[in-house]
Write an enzyme that holds these catalytic residues in place. Structure first.
Site, PDB file in Angstrom:
ATOM      1  N   THR A 155      16.377 -13.069   2.232  1.00  0.00           N
ATOM      2  CA  THR A 155      17.223 -12.379   1.266  1.00  0.00           C
ATOM      3  C   THR A 155      18.165 -11.472   2.041  1.00  0.00           C
ATOM      4  O   THR A 155      18.102 -11.386   3.275  1.00  0.00           O
ATOM      5  CB  THR A 155      16.386 -11.517   0.309  1.00  0.00           C
ATOM      6  OG1 THR A 155      15.695 -10.502   1.071  1.00  0.00           O
ATOM      7  CG2 THR A 155      15.350 -12.348  -0.440  1.00  0.00           C
TER       8      THR A 155
ATOM      9  N   TYR B 200      10.545   2.879   4.468  1.00  0.00           N
ATOM     10  CA  TYR B 200      10.149   1.679   3.727  1.00  0.00           C
ATOM     11  C   TYR B 200       8.626   1.569   3.684  1.00  0.00           C
ATOM     12  O   TYR B 200       8.029   1.374   2.615  1.00  0.00           O
ATOM     13  CB  TYR B 200      10.757   0.442   4.382  1.00  0.00           C
ATOM     14  CG  TYR B 200      10.482  -0.838   3.629  1.00  0.00           C
ATOM     15  CD1 TYR B 200      11.199  -1.141   2.471  1.00  0.00           C
ATOM     16  CD2 TYR B 200       9.516  -1.742   4.050  1.00  0.00           C
ATOM     17  CE1 TYR B 200      10.956  -2.317   1.762  1.00  0.00           C
ATOM     18  CE2 TYR B 200       9.271  -2.915   3.360  1.00  0.00           C
ATOM     19  CZ  TYR B 200       9.986  -3.195   2.211  1.00  0.00           C
ATOM     20  OH  TYR B 200       9.736  -4.352   1.512  1.00  0.00           O
TER      21      TYR B 200
ATOM     22  N   ASN C 124      10.978  -4.963  -9.226  1.00  0.00           N
ATOM     23  CA  ASN C 124      11.402  -5.654  -8.021  1.00  0.00           C
ATOM     24  C   ASN C 124      12.460  -4.880  -7.236  1.00  0.00           C
ATOM     25  O   ASN C 124      12.538  -5.000  -6.022  1.00  0.00           O
ATOM     26  CB  ASN C 124      11.955  -7.041  -8.394  1.00  0.00           C
ATOM     27  CG  ASN C 124      12.747  -7.677  -7.262  1.00  0.00           C
ATOM     28  OD1 ASN C 124      12.189  -8.141  -6.277  1.00  0.00           O
ATOM     29  ND2 ASN C 124      14.074  -7.678  -7.401  1.00  0.00           N
TER      30      ASN C 124
ATOM     31  N   ASP D 218      20.001   1.640 -12.939  1.00  0.00           N
ATOM     32  CA  ASP D 218      19.762   2.211 -11.619  1.00  0.00           C
ATOM     33  C   ASP D 218      18.457   2.988 -11.717  1.00  0.00           C
ATOM     34  O   ASP D 218      18.385   4.024 -12.390  1.00  0.00           O
ATOM     35  CB  ASP D 218      20.921   3.139 -11.230  1.00  0.00           C
ATOM     36  CG  ASP D 218      20.746   3.764  -9.857  1.00  0.00           C
ATOM     37  OD1 ASP D 218      19.648   3.654  -9.275  1.00  0.00           O
ATOM     38  OD2 ASP D 218      21.702   4.381  -9.364  1.00  0.00           O
TER      39      ASP D 218
ATOM     40  N   LYS E 228       6.292   1.946   0.240  1.00  0.00           N
ATOM     41  CA  LYS E 228       5.449   0.859  -0.262  1.00  0.00           C
ATOM     42  C   LYS E 228       3.969   1.251  -0.235  1.00  0.00           C
ATOM     43  O   LYS E 228       3.192   0.826  -1.112  1.00  0.00           O
ATOM     44  CB  LYS E 228       5.681  -0.418   0.555  1.00  0.00           C
ATOM     45  CG  LYS E 228       7.088  -0.988   0.415  1.00  0.00           C
ATOM     46  CD  LYS E 228       7.441  -1.314  -1.032  1.00  0.00           C
ATOM     47  CE  LYS E 228       8.790  -2.018  -1.143  1.00  0.00           C
ATOM     48  NZ  LYS E 228       9.145  -2.346  -2.543  1.00  0.00           N
TER      49      LYS E 228
END
Length: 234
Positions: A192, A157, A87, A60, A161
């Site tokens: 996904t 998010y 990833n 984790d 990033k």
């Protein structure tokens, strides 16, 4: 400790989606692949499906104790690491919120998984990577983390990033003297659990640039942001 000339890669979140496709691609190129998941059972189930030399490990990236435990296992079993592919990541905290309504807790959660965990894992595995003659670090970013790709509706998010791209640049600068290349890449919108069923790209298409950076790209390429094997603007 296992001594081998076969190249070895570690893929975080390698039990599904793009990470699983990256693991498949590296195995096809005769790499030994370590796949990690937050659950050891999940990592083992994925390893059973993959064909080739696969080692499942529980990890984790948001938990320093989990990172230390995984690194201890690696040091007991292996002599080096050639490729680290960061990833693992999350998107779900942005559900139903925007930049004006998201909480500090949700921002912290995404930053921890998508950016801070990457830095901590690189720190923890650095001496392992230094033993490779061709060490490479690839960070899975997103076009939503580029300055011209930011949106207000995926705040944590996008920011995570964007920060990951910044960390990629800083890591590349810090590790250039050690001969370790560091790059980030955008896989595109991929089918996904995170991307959803309507996404136009397959996991294999999303994984292609990461596999290329890990295996074929010039080692001199470092500190860049890539999509479809081409450098793009941060």
């Amino acid at each position: 400790m296992e001594m081998t000339s076969v190249k070895r890669a570690l893929v975080t979140g390698g039990n599904r989606g793009i990470g699983y496709a990256i693991a498949q691609g590296l195995l096809a190129k005769d790499y030994e692949v370590i796949i990690t998941a937050r659950s050891l059972d999940s990592a083992k189930q994925a390893a059973d499906k993959l064909q080739g030399s696969v080692i499942p490990i529980e990890l984790d990236v948001t938990d320093d104790r989990s990172i230390r435990h995984a690194v201890e296992i690696l040091y007991q079993r292996f002599d080096r690491l050639d490729v680290l592919i960061n990833n693992a990541g999350i998107l779900h905290p942005d559900n139903g919120v925007d930049i004006l309504t998201i909480s500090r807790e949700k921002l912290d959660l995404t930053m921890d998984a998508n950016m801070f965990g990457v830095i901590r894992l690189v720190q923890a595995l650095l001496s392992f990577l230094e033993k490779s003659q061709d060490a490479r670090i690839i960070n899975l970013s997103s076009g939503m983390g580029a300055l011209d790709g930011l949106t207000t509706t995926s705040p944590s998010y996008c920011l995570s990033k964007l920060a990951l791209n910044g960390a990629t640049t800083m890591l590349a600068q810090s590790l250039s003297s050690k001969g370790i290349s560091v790059n980030s890449m955008c896989p595109g919108w991929v089918r996904t659990d995170m991307g959803g069923a309507s996404a136009p790209r397959s996991p294999e298409q999303g994984a292609d640039t990461a596999i290329w950076l890990a295996t074929e790209a010039s080692h001199r390429e470092s500190g860049k942001f890539w999509r479809d094997r081409k450098a793009i603007a941060y």
